[in-house]
Enzyme design. Structure first.
Site, PDB file in Angstrom:
ATOM      1  N   VAL A 126     -81.458-131.878  45.060  1.00  0.00           N
ATOM      2  CA  VAL A 126     -81.985-131.340  46.320  1.00  0.00           C
ATOM      3  C   VAL A 126     -80.893-130.927  47.311  1.00  0.00           C
ATOM      4  O   VAL A 126     -81.197-130.402  48.376  1.00  0.00           O
ATOM      5  CB  VAL A 126     -82.997-132.308  46.996  1.00  0.00           C
ATOM      6  CG1 VAL A 126     -84.311-132.322  46.241  1.00  0.00           C
ATOM      7  CG2 VAL A 126     -82.443-133.706  47.165  1.00  0.00           C
ATOM      8  N   ASN A 180     -86.566-138.178  50.811  1.00  0.00           N
ATOM      9  CA  ASN A 180     -86.155-139.558  50.552  1.00  0.00           C
ATOM     10  C   ASN A 180     -84.830-139.669  49.805  1.00  0.00           C
ATOM     11  O   ASN A 180     -84.137-140.682  49.937  1.00  0.00           O
ATOM     12  CB  ASN A 180     -87.272-140.244  49.737  1.00  0.00           C
ATOM     13  CG  ASN A 180     -86.822-141.551  49.137  1.00  0.00           C
ATOM     14  OD1 ASN A 180     -86.745-142.565  49.826  1.00  0.00           O
ATOM     15  ND2 ASN A 180     -86.484-141.546  47.839  1.00  0.00           N
ATOM     16  N   SER A 230     -82.151-144.331  58.405  1.00  0.00           N
ATOM     17  CA  SER A 230     -81.724-145.716  58.175  1.00  0.00           C
ATOM     18  C   SER A 230     -81.391-146.313  59.537  1.00  0.00           C
ATOM     19  O   SER A 230     -80.977-145.590  60.447  1.00  0.00           O
ATOM     20  CB  SER A 230     -80.470-145.747  57.305  1.00  0.00           C
ATOM     21  OG  SER A 230     -79.904-147.053  57.318  1.00  0.00           O
ATOM     22  N   TYR A 237     -72.215-142.024  55.541  1.00  0.00           N
ATOM     23  CA  TYR A 237     -73.651-142.334  55.392  1.00  0.00           C
ATOM     24  C   TYR A 237     -74.338-142.407  56.761  1.00  0.00           C
ATOM     25  O   TYR A 237     -75.402-141.815  56.964  1.00  0.00           O
ATOM     26  CB  TYR A 237     -73.780-143.659  54.640  1.00  0.00           C
ATOM     27  CG  TYR A 237     -75.205-144.091  54.335  1.00  0.00           C
ATOM     28  CD1 TYR A 237     -75.910-143.530  53.274  1.00  0.00           C
ATOM     29  CD2 TYR A 237     -75.827-145.084  55.087  1.00  0.00           C
ATOM     30  CE1 TYR A 237     -77.209-143.941  52.984  1.00  0.00           C
ATOM     31  CE2 TYR A 237     -77.121-145.502  54.807  1.00  0.00           C
ATOM     32  CZ  TYR A 237     -77.807-144.922  53.749  1.00  0.00           C
ATOM     33  OH  TYR A 237     -79.096-145.341  53.467  1.00  0.00           O
TER      34      TYR A 237
HETATM   35  P1  NAP Z   1     -82.016-145.622  45.150  1.00  0.00           P
HETATM   36  O1  NAP Z   1     -82.788-146.690  44.470  1.00  0.00           O
HETATM   37  O2  NAP Z   1     -80.577-145.435  44.830  1.00  0.00           O
HETATM   38  O3  NAP Z   1     -82.796-144.248  44.920  1.00  0.00           O
HETATM   39  C1  NAP Z   1     -82.281-143.061  45.427  1.00  0.00           C
HETATM   40  C2  NAP Z   1     -82.972-141.934  44.708  1.00  0.00           C
HETATM   41  O4  NAP Z   1     -82.478-140.696  45.240  1.00  0.00           O
HETATM   42  C3  NAP Z   1     -82.708-141.910  43.226  1.00  0.00           C
HETATM   43  O5  NAP Z   1     -83.955-141.813  42.577  1.00  0.00           O
HETATM   44  C4  NAP Z   1     -81.899-140.640  43.005  1.00  0.00           C
HETATM   45  O6  NAP Z   1     -82.288-139.932  41.850  1.00  0.00           O
HETATM   46  C5  NAP Z   1     -82.287-139.797  44.173  1.00  0.00           C
HETATM   47  N1  NAP Z   1     -81.286-138.814  44.527  1.00  0.00           N
HETATM   48  C6  NAP Z   1     -80.076-139.024  45.100  1.00  0.00           C
HETATM   49  N2  NAP Z   1     -79.452-137.867  45.307  1.00  0.00           N
HETATM   50  C7  NAP Z   1     -80.282-136.883  44.853  1.00  0.00           C
HETATM   51  C8  NAP Z   1     -80.204-135.473  44.806  1.00  0.00           C
HETATM   52  N3  NAP Z   1     -79.132-134.816  45.276  1.00  0.00           N
HETATM   53  N4  NAP Z   1     -81.245-134.787  44.290  1.00  0.00           N
HETATM   54  C9  NAP Z   1     -82.343-135.428  43.828  1.00  0.00           C
HETATM   55  N5  NAP Z   1     -82.475-136.772  43.847  1.00  0.00           N
HETATM   56  C10 NAP Z   1     -81.450-137.486  44.351  1.00  0.00           C
HETATM   57  O7  NAP Z   1     -82.057-145.798  46.730  1.00  0.00           O
HETATM   58  P2  NAP Z   1     -83.182-146.371  47.721  1.00  0.00           P
HETATM   59  O8  NAP Z   1     -82.681-147.637  48.250  1.00  0.00           O
HETATM   60  O9  NAP Z   1     -84.515-146.300  47.114  1.00  0.00           O
HETATM   61  O10 NAP Z   1     -83.049-145.293  48.892  1.00  0.00           O
HETATM   62  C11 NAP Z   1     -84.031-144.298  49.160  1.00  0.00           C
HETATM   63  C12 NAP Z   1     -83.735-143.708  50.537  1.00  0.00           C
HETATM   64  O11 NAP Z   1     -83.852-144.751  51.521  1.00  0.00           O
HETATM   65  C13 NAP Z   1     -82.329-143.150  50.679  1.00  0.00           C
HETATM   66  O12 NAP Z   1     -82.342-141.990  51.489  1.00  0.00           O
HETATM   67  C14 NAP Z   1     -81.582-144.255  51.388  1.00  0.00           C
HETATM   68  O13 NAP Z   1     -80.474-143.774  52.104  1.00  0.00           O
HETATM   69  C15 NAP Z   1     -82.676-144.783  52.292  1.00  0.00           C
HETATM   70  N6  NAP Z   1     -82.446-146.148  52.780  1.00  0.00           N
HETATM   71  C16 NAP Z   1     -82.376-147.202  51.917  1.00  0.00           C
HETATM   72  C17 NAP Z   1     -82.167-148.480  52.425  1.00  0.00           C
HETATM   73  C18 NAP Z   1     -82.095-149.706  51.550  1.00  0.00           C
HETATM   74  O14 NAP Z   1     -81.835-150.792  52.080  1.00  0.00           O
HETATM   75  N7  NAP Z   1     -82.307-149.590  50.240  1.00  0.00           N
HETATM   76  C19 NAP Z   1     -82.007-148.669  53.793  1.00  0.00           C
HETATM   77  C20 NAP Z   1     -82.078-147.572  54.635  1.00  0.00           C
HETATM   78  C21 NAP Z   1     -82.302-146.318  54.118  1.00  0.00           C
HETATM   79  P3  NAP Z   1     -81.572-140.049  40.438  1.00  0.00           P
HETATM   80  O15 NAP Z   1     -81.534-141.497  40.074  1.00  0.00           O
HETATM   81  O16 NAP Z   1     -82.440-139.232  39.542  1.00  0.00           O
HETATM   82  O17 NAP Z   1     -80.183-139.481  40.637  1.00  0.00           O
END
Ligand code: NAP
Length: 248
Positions: A64, A90, A142, A155
């Site tokens: 994306v 997301n 975040s 980030y």
């Molecule tokens: P995650 O488990 O690492 O999942 C991130 C997902 O994003 C993966 O499925 C990955 O797909 C996809 N992705 C990354 N770059 C991409 C790209 N360029 N094009 C298409 N898909 C892409 O992380 P998460 O913790 O669920 O995080 C989801 C969102 O919440 C993120 O924006 C993160 O910054 C935010 N967030 C998370 C937390 C937390 O504590 N976990 C806190 C605040 C905010 P692939 O595996 O197919 O590459």
């Protein structure tokens, strides 16, 4: 299962928080397009799971942060499900490091992956939303985009930028029935946070008044509300889902 027929695209929707959002929206009757970049196995088994329980879902590959990929993603979704009415930006990555040691490539990949991606997808989605006079965009920010975090200048900047994008697009399209909001999760256990050093996780836990990490379902619940008709008068907001971490 209720079927309201609306089409939702969840970027990075196959894993972690995105997976929980895809599942929740499908269970509420939305038709869900699950975007992934590399997790094709996770995406197709999620589609199978949703379909088996009577929902409608498709998976769609693409990076994306690439305009060409995003055009391809949207045309696949339009062809199979119809115009995107709900966009959940997301997808996100981290490339952590202290400022002094942060490489240009660490900066660029995080800004492109987390912020430019939301800009490109929103630009693509807004055409049909604006024409149809109904739309929902939710950007996954975040809490660190609000308060900063050592080791995450790239980030935190991307997430703070997402908040600016949210408010600007919300103002541009408020009169077209399109709401644009950001959800700011606190500390949620996913692959993204699993790799953090234990010390960082312990410090994070101590800063959460609720005394527990967030679950992916906590975040999905906030998103489900923001995309609903009940939230039609809420736009340009940042909803922290963080167990009280950032309350003032
Ligand atoms: P995650 O488990 O690492 O999942 C991130 C997902 O994003 C993966 O499925 C990955 O797909 C996809 N992705 C990354 N770059 C991409 C790209 N360029 N094009 C298409 N898909 C892409 O992380 P998460 O913790 O669920 O995080 C989801 C969102 O919440 C993120 O924006 C993160 O910054 C935010 N967030 C998370 C937390 C937390 O504590 N976990 C806190 C605040 C905010 P692939 O595996 O197919 O590459």
């Amino acid at each position: 299962m209720p079927e309201n027929g609306r089409v939702a695209l969840v970027t990075g929707g196959a894993k972690g928080i995105g997976r929980a959002i895809s599942l929740r929206l499908a269970s509420l009757g939305y038709r869900v397009a699950i975007n992934y970049r590399s997790s094709s196995q996770a995406a197709s088994s999620l589609v199978d799971q949703i379909t088996a329980s009577g929902g409608v879902a498709m998976s769609v590959a693409g990076d994306v942060s690439s305009s060409d990929d995003v055009k391809g993603i949207f045309s696949s979704v339009v062809a199979e499900l119809g115009p995107v009415e709900i966009l959940i930006n997301n997808a996100g990555i981290t490339r952590d490091g202290l400022l002094m040691r942060m490489k240009d490539s660490d900066w660029d990949s995080v800004i492109d992956g987390n912020l430019k991606s939301a800009f490109i997808c929103s630009r693509e989605a807004i055409k049909s939303m604006s024409k149809g006079r109904w739309g929902r965009i939710v950007n996954m920010a975040s809490v660190v985009g609000l308060i900063g975090n050592p080791g995450q200048a790239n980030y935190c900047s991307s997430k703070a930028g997402l908040i600016g994008l949210t408010k600007s697009v919300a103002r541009e399209y408020a009169q077209r029935g399109v709401t644009v909001n950001a959800v700011a999760p606190g500390f949620v256990q996913t692959d993204m946070t699993d790799n953090l050093p234990q010390q960082v996780k312990d410090d994070m836990m101590r800063s959460i008044p609720a005394g527990r990490p967030g679950s992916v379902e906590d975040i999905a619940s906030a998103v489900a509300f923001l995309v609903s008709d009940e939230a039609s008068y809420i736009t340009g907001q940042v909803l922290a889902v963080d167990g009280g971490m950032t309350m003032v």
